[in-house]
Design a protein around this motif. Structure first.
Motif, PDB file in Angstrom:
ATOM      1  N   ALA A  31       4.350   5.096  -2.325  1.00 33.69           N
ATOM      2  CA  ALA A  31       3.028   4.495  -2.173  1.00 33.69           C
ATOM      3  C   ALA A  31       2.715   3.548  -3.320  1.00 33.69           C
ATOM      4  CB  ALA A  31       1.967   5.586  -2.093  1.00 33.69           C
ATOM      5  N   ARG A  32       3.247   3.804  -4.488  1.00 33.62           N
ATOM      6  CA  ARG A  32       3.009   2.914  -5.627  1.00 33.62           C
ATOM      7  C   ARG A  32       3.797   1.620  -5.488  1.00 33.62           C
ATOM      8  NH1 ARG A  32       2.734   7.579 -10.181  1.00 33.62           N
ATOM      9  NH2 ARG A  32       0.567   8.080  -9.801  1.00 33.62           N
ATOM     10  N   ARG A  33       4.884   1.637  -4.748  1.00 31.48           N
ATOM     11  CA  ARG A  33       5.682   0.420  -4.552  1.00 31.48           C
ATOM     12  C   ARG A  33       5.190  -0.403  -3.377  1.00 31.48           C
ATOM     13  NH1 ARG A  33       9.865   4.162  -5.350  1.00 31.48           N
ATOM     14  NH2 ARG A  33      10.406   4.073  -3.155  1.00 31.48           N
ATOM     15  N   ARG A  34       4.697   0.247  -2.336  1.00 32.10           N
ATOM     16  CA  ARG A  34       4.214  -0.445  -1.144  1.00 32.10           C
ATOM     17  C   ARG A  34       2.766  -0.054  -0.908  1.00 32.10           C
ATOM     18  NH1 ARG A  34       7.597   1.463   3.603  1.00 32.10           N
ATOM     19  NH2 ARG A  34       7.493   3.324   2.368  1.00 32.10           N
ATOM     20  N   PRO A  35       1.888  -1.027  -0.807  1.00 30.45           N
ATOM     21  CA  PRO A  35       0.480  -0.684  -0.573  1.00 30.45           C
ATOM     22  C   PRO A  35       0.287   0.028   0.762  1.00 30.45           C
ATOM     23  CG  PRO A  35       0.777  -3.060  -0.900  1.00 30.45           C
ATOM     24  CD  PRO A  35       2.130  -2.435  -0.911  1.00 30.45           C
ATOM     25  N   LEU A  36      -0.556   1.040   0.760  1.00 29.29           N
ATOM     26  CA  LEU A  36      -0.884   1.755   1.994  1.00 29.29           C
ATOM     27  C   LEU A  36      -2.106   1.165   2.670  1.00 29.29           C
ATOM     28  CD1 LEU A  36      -0.407   5.418   0.737  1.00 29.29           C
ATOM     29  CD2 LEU A  36       1.166   4.051   2.102  1.00 29.29           C
ATOM     30  N   ALA A  37      -2.887   0.398   1.925  1.00 27.19           N
ATOM     31  CA  ALA A  37      -4.098  -0.218   2.463  1.00 27.19           C
ATOM     32  C   ALA A  37      -4.208  -1.629   1.884  1.00 27.19           C
ATOM     33  CB  ALA A  37      -5.325   0.602   2.083  1.00 27.19           C
ATOM     34  N   PRO A  38      -4.842  -2.543   2.637  1.00 34.54           N
ATOM     35  CA  PRO A  38      -4.986  -3.902   2.125  1.00 34.54           C
ATOM     36  C   PRO A  38      -5.879  -3.949   0.884  1.00 34.54           C
ATOM     37  CG  PRO A  38      -5.911  -3.696   4.347  1.00 34.54           C
ATOM     38  CD  PRO A  38      -5.367  -2.362   3.961  1.00 34.54           C
ATOM     39  N   ALA A  39      -5.559  -4.855  -0.014  1.00 35.88           N
ATOM     40  CA  ALA A  39      -6.285  -4.965  -1.279  1.00 35.88           C
ATOM     41  C   ALA A  39      -7.806  -5.119  -1.101  1.00 35.88           C
ATOM     42  CB  ALA A  39      -5.725  -6.108  -2.108  1.00 35.88           C
ATOM     43  N   PRO A  40      -8.292  -5.920  -0.136  1.00 38.11           N
ATOM     44  CA  PRO A  40      -9.758  -6.023   0.000  1.00 38.11           C
ATOM     45  C   PRO A  40     -10.421  -4.681   0.341  1.00 38.11           C
ATOM     46  CG  PRO A  40      -8.718  -7.876   1.076  1.00 38.11           C
ATOM     47  CD  PRO A  40      -7.615  -6.909   0.698  1.00 38.11           C
ATOM     48  N   LEU A  41      -9.735  -3.853   1.123  1.00 39.08           N
ATOM     49  CA  LEU A  41     -10.288  -2.542   1.453  1.00 39.08           C
ATOM     50  C   LEU A  41     -10.320  -1.637   0.230  1.00 39.08           C
ATOM     51  CD1 LEU A  41     -11.300  -0.555   3.593  1.00 39.08           C
ATOM     52  CD2 LEU A  41      -8.923   0.021   4.054  1.00 39.08           C
ATOM     53  N   VAL A  42      -9.259  -1.653  -0.540  1.00 37.24           N
ATOM     54  CA  VAL A  42      -9.205  -0.852  -1.768  1.00 37.24           C
ATOM     55  C   VAL A  42     -10.272  -1.339  -2.747  1.00 37.24           C
ATOM     56  CG1 VAL A  42      -7.780  -0.216  -3.752  1.00 37.24           C
ATOM     57  CG2 VAL A  42      -6.761  -0.334  -1.458  1.00 37.24           C
ATOM     58  N   TYR A  43     -10.386  -2.658  -2.895  1.00 44.93           N
ATOM     59  CA  TYR A  43     -11.381  -3.244  -3.802  1.00 44.93           C
ATOM     60  C   TYR A  43     -12.797  -2.802  -3.398  1.00 44.93           C
ATOM     61  CZ  TYR A  43     -14.273  -6.704  -6.126  1.00 44.93           C
ATOM     62  OH  TYR A  43     -15.251  -7.307  -6.868  1.00 44.93           O
ATOM     63  N   ALA A  44     -13.107  -2.915  -2.114  1.00 46.19           N
ATOM     64  CA  ALA A  44     -14.440  -2.540  -1.636  1.00 46.19           C
ATOM     65  C   ALA A  44     -14.723  -1.062  -1.875  1.00 46.19           C
ATOM     66  CB  ALA A  44     -14.568  -2.871  -0.149  1.00 46.19           C
ATOM     67  N   ASP A  45     -13.732  -0.224  -1.666  1.00 47.36           N
ATOM     68  CA  ASP A  45     -13.907   1.208  -1.877  1.00 47.36           C
ATOM     69  C   ASP A  45     -14.151   1.519  -3.353  1.00 47.36           C
ATOM     70  OD1 ASP A  45     -13.960   3.871  -0.778  1.00 47.36           O
ATOM     71  OD2 ASP A  45     -12.028   4.190  -1.742  1.00 47.36           O
ATOM     72  N   LEU A  46     -13.408   0.858  -4.233  1.00 47.15           N
ATOM     73  CA  LEU A  46     -13.595   1.076  -5.666  1.00 47.15           C
ATOM     74  C   LEU A  46     -14.986   0.645  -6.115  1.00 47.15           C
ATOM     75  CD1 LEU A  46     -10.127  -0.164  -6.952  1.00 47.15           C
ATOM     76  CD2 LEU A  46     -11.003   2.181  -7.106  1.00 47.15           C
ATOM     77  N   VAL A  47     -15.440  -0.506  -5.640  1.00 44.57           N
ATOM     78  CA  VAL A  47     -16.771  -0.996  -6.016  1.00 44.57           C
ATOM     79  C   VAL A  47     -17.848  -0.067  -5.460  1.00 44.57           C
ATOM     80  CG1 VAL A  47     -18.417  -2.889  -5.713  1.00 44.57           C
ATOM     81  CG2 VAL A  47     -16.035  -3.379  -6.289  1.00 44.57           C
ATOM     82  N   ALA A  48     -17.671   0.376  -4.230  1.00 40.47           N
ATOM     83  CA  ALA A  48     -18.670   1.249  -3.607  1.00 40.47           C
ATOM     84  C   ALA A  48     -18.774   2.590  -4.320  1.00 40.47           C
ATOM     85  CB  ALA A  48     -18.326   1.469  -2.138  1.00 40.47           C
ATOM     86  N   ALA A  49     -17.668   3.061  -4.898  1.00 42.62           N
ATOM     87  CA  ALA A  49     -17.704   4.344  -5.608  1.00 42.62           C
ATOM     88  C   ALA A  49     -18.645   4.266  -6.805  1.00 42.62           C
ATOM     89  CB  ALA A  49     -16.304   4.745  -6.056  1.00 42.62           C
ATOM     90  N   GLY A  50     -18.622   3.125  -7.492  1.00 44.42           N
ATOM     91  CA  GLY A  50     -19.565   2.907  -8.577  1.00 44.42           C
ATOM     92  C   GLY A  50     -19.256   3.591  -9.898  1.00 44.42           C
TER      93      GLY A  50
END
Length: 70
Positions: free
Chosen positions: A27-46
Motif C-alpha cells: 500500500a505504501r508503494r501503490r496508492p489505494l485511493a486517489p490523492a484528492p480523496l486522501v487530501y480531502a479526508d485529511l483536511v476534514a479530520a482537522g
C-alpha cells in the motif's frame, strides 16, 4: 518528526488494514485511493498532524498541484 499522540489513530488503522489482509508495504508503494480523496479526508479530520500531512501531500502530488493551478 514528532511521535504519534496518544489519540493518534494510525496504529489502529494499520491493524485494521492488516486484519483485512492488505499488505501495508504494498500500500505504501501503490496508492489505494486517489490523492484528492486522501487530501480531502485529511483536511476534514482537522487534526494538526492531518493538516500537516495534507499540506505535504498537496505540495508533493502533481495532480493536486494541477487542480489548484499552482
Amino acid at each position: 518528526m514528532t511521535p504519534p499522540a496518544a489519540d493518534d489513530p494510525a496504529p489502529a488503522v494499520l491493524d485494521a488494514l492488516r486484519a483485512l489482509g492488505l499488505d501495508v508495504a504494498v500500500a505504501r508503494r501503490r496508492p489505494l485511493a486517489p490523492a484528492p480523496l486522501v487530501y480531502a479526508d485529511l483536511v476534514a479530520a482537522g487534526y494538526p498532524r492531518c493538516l500537516d500531512a495534507a499540506a505535504r501531500l498537496r505540495s508533493a502530488d502533481d495532480l493536486l498541484r494541477h487542480l489548484d493551478g499552482s
